[in-house]
Design a protein around this motif. Structure first.
Motif, PDB file in Angstrom:
ATOM      1  N   UNK A  99       0.794  -1.233   0.000  1.00 43.81           N
ATOM      2  CA  UNK A  99       0.000   0.000   0.000  1.00 43.81           C
ATOM      3  C   UNK A  99       0.830   1.288   0.000  1.00 43.81           C
ATOM      4  N   UNK A 100       2.157   1.194   0.126  1.00 43.78           N
ATOM      5  CA  UNK A 100       2.930   2.411   0.381  1.00 43.78           C
ATOM      6  C   UNK A 100       2.812   3.427  -0.750  1.00 43.78           C
ATOM      7  N   UNK A 101       2.738   2.991  -1.999  1.00 47.12           N
ATOM      8  CA  UNK A 101       2.608   3.947  -3.097  1.00 47.12           C
ATOM      9  C   UNK A 101       1.287   4.700  -2.998  1.00 47.12           C
ATOM     10  N   UNK A 102       0.201   3.973  -2.718  1.00 52.54           N
ATOM     11  CA  UNK A 102      -1.111   4.617  -2.557  1.00 52.54           C
ATOM     12  C   UNK A 102      -1.112   5.537  -1.345  1.00 52.54           C
ATOM     13  N   UNK A 103      -0.439   5.112  -0.265  1.00 50.20           N
ATOM     14  CA  UNK A 103      -0.333   5.950   0.928  1.00 50.20           C
ATOM     15  C   UNK A 103       0.326   7.287   0.587  1.00 50.20           C
ATOM     16  N   UNK A 104       1.460   7.196  -0.094  1.00 47.63           N
ATOM     17  CA  UNK A 104       2.218   8.403  -0.418  1.00 47.63           C
ATOM     18  C   UNK A 104       1.406   9.341  -1.311  1.00 47.63           C
ATOM     19  N   UNK A 131       9.187  14.743  -2.035  1.00 48.11           N
ATOM     20  CA  UNK A 131       9.266  13.483  -1.303  1.00 48.11           C
ATOM     21  C   UNK A 131      10.701  12.969  -1.248  1.00 48.11           C
ATOM     22  N   UNK A 132      11.093  12.542  -0.038  1.00 49.81           N
ATOM     23  CA  UNK A 132      12.400  11.920   0.180  1.00 49.81           C
ATOM     24  C   UNK A 132      12.152  10.562   0.832  1.00 49.81           C
ATOM     25  N   UNK A 133      12.785   9.524   0.322  1.00 48.31           N
ATOM     26  CA  UNK A 133      12.643   8.177   0.888  1.00 48.31           C
ATOM     27  C   UNK A 133      13.981   7.762   1.480  1.00 48.31           C
ATOM     28  N   UNK A 134      13.970   7.425   2.769  1.00 49.86           N
ATOM     29  CA  UNK A 134      15.182   7.012   3.468  1.00 49.86           C
ATOM     30  C   UNK A 134      14.879   5.721   4.230  1.00 49.86           C
ATOM     31  N   UNK A 135      15.907   5.101   4.766  1.00 49.74           N
ATOM     32  CA  UNK A 135      15.686   3.883   5.531  1.00 49.74           C
ATOM     33  C   UNK A 135      16.995   3.262   5.964  1.00 49.74           C
ATOM     34  N   UNK A 165      11.452   1.362   7.931  1.00 45.95           N
ATOM     35  CA  UNK A 165      12.005   0.879   9.200  1.00 45.95           C
ATOM     36  C   UNK A 165      12.484  -0.576   9.065  1.00 45.95           C
ATOM     37  N   UNK A 166      13.458  -0.788   8.178  1.00 44.18           N
ATOM     38  CA  UNK A 166      14.038  -2.113   8.018  1.00 44.18           C
ATOM     39  C   UNK A 166      13.058  -3.169   7.545  1.00 44.18           C
ATOM     40  N   UNK A 167      12.176  -2.816   6.633  1.00 46.71           N
ATOM     41  CA  UNK A 167      11.165  -3.768   6.161  1.00 46.71           C
ATOM     42  C   UNK A 167      11.813  -4.930   5.402  1.00 46.71           C
ATOM     43  N   UNK A 168      11.327  -6.167   5.646  1.00 53.29           N
ATOM     44  CA  UNK A 168      11.858  -7.320   4.908  1.00 53.29           C
ATOM     45  C   UNK A 168      11.261  -7.458   3.508  1.00 53.29           C
ATOM     46  N   UNK A 169      10.222  -6.666   3.221  1.00 58.66           N
ATOM     47  CA  UNK A 169       9.598  -6.718   1.899  1.00 58.66           C
ATOM     48  C   UNK A 169      10.145  -5.573   1.032  1.00 58.66           C
ATOM     49  N   UNK A 173      10.695  -0.139   0.676  1.00 54.20           N
ATOM     50  CA  UNK A 173      11.622   0.920   0.258  1.00 54.20           C
ATOM     51  C   UNK A 173      11.586   1.107  -1.262  1.00 54.20           C
ATOM     52  N   UNK A 174      11.667   0.008  -1.991  1.00 57.39           N
ATOM     53  CA  UNK A 174      11.695   0.085  -3.447  1.00 57.39           C
ATOM     54  C   UNK A 174      10.384   0.642  -3.999  1.00 57.39           C
ATOM     55  N   UNK A 175       9.273   0.219  -3.436  1.00 56.48           N
ATOM     56  CA  UNK A 175       7.965   0.704  -3.896  1.00 56.48           C
ATOM     57  C   UNK A 175       7.826   2.200  -3.620  1.00 56.48           C
TER      58      UNK A 175
END
Length: 260
Positions: free
Chosen positions: A18-23, A62-66, A44-48, A51-53
């Motif tokens: 859902x992260x793309x829809x969330x953003x 928008x900035x994506x970090x992790x 937060x260290x997701x195993x899926x 981050x890439x999505x």
């Protein structure tokens, strides 16, 4: 007078679906505000593939970090805040349980009350939320404990939507320890102790029903961490300026230095 810059931190864990829809939904809500803003997504260290999505959404705001290992929501929020440039800094949970239009309501309350902090609240009279009875009971008694232990004059501390003056975070963040449970309690109680007492509640819309079950292990960890915050605050006075040498400063969370 120029408009303030708003920074919004979105901690995310295992939200690849859902992260793309969330953003997109949150950025659409922010576009309606008429403010300059930045949105910082913290994986937060997701195993899926969270981050890439998230990186697939192309937007100059928008900035994506992790980081590779899960460290907890509290750590993720602070990690994002340390990279925030805003005069006002908010955080909001991913997952879209919360309507992102609630950010506008927090800003309105912020202006009305000249607040230090505004928190989203399930218990606000104007909130719209379907809240199962068992969780209502747990939440009621937890908030009673919070009010008794910390003197916070709000009815709900746990909703994942909060807005802060930058100055509050500059003073509070270097003192914090909690990475997972009771992060909200720690940041609010320390701010209150430091004199940032203008803390107000704003209504929220929760779109999805909470699970009716309660994870007892999670509840016990929450209570344990809450009591640990009380001990540090009232007994050890760990958060006081005089104990600065004891603060466990993480360079990745250094709010002032990372701003530049």
């Amino acid at each position: 007078m120029s408009q303030p810059l708003l920074s919004v931190i979105i901690p995310a864990f295992k939200q690849a679906k859902t992260i793309k829809e969330d953003i997109l939904a949150i950025s659409a809500a922010l576009d309606q505000l008429g403010l300059s803003y930045q949105m910082i997504i913290v994986d937060d260290g997701s195993p899926d593939k969270t981050f890439q999505k998230a990186r697939q959404v192309k937007n100059s705001h928008i900035q994506v970090v992790g980081y590779p290992v899960n460290k907890g929501k509290g750590y993720a929020v602070r990690y994002g805040m340390s990279r925030a440039k805003g005069d006002l800094i908010a955080f909001m949970d991913a997952g879209m349980d919360l309507n992102p239009a609630g950010i506008s309501m927090l800003l309105e309350h912020f202006r009305w009350y000249d607040a230090d902090i505004v928190v989203g609240s399930k218990r606000h009279l104007a909130s719209q939320v379907n809240y199962p009875p068992l969780r209502r009971v747990y939440s009621f008694f937890y908030q009673l404990m919070v009010r008794y232990l910390f003197g916070l004059k709000i009815k709900d501390t746990q909703v994942g939507l909060k807005l802060f003056k930058r100055k509050v975070l500059e003073d509070v963040l270097p003192r914090l320890l909690v990475k997972k449970y009771a992060f909200d309690i720690e940041i609010l109680s320390v701010a209150n102790k430091l004199g940032y007492t203008k803390i107000y509640e704003a209504p929220v819309q929760l779109r999805h029903q909470f699970s009716s079950s309660v994870n007892i292990n999670e509840v016990l960890k929450m209570f344990k961490d809450t009591l640990a915050v009380f001990y540090r605050l009232r007994v050890r006075h760990y958060y006081d300026d005089g104990n600065k040498r004891r603060w466990k400063l993480d360079p990745d969370l250094n709010f002032r230095v990372n701003l530049g």
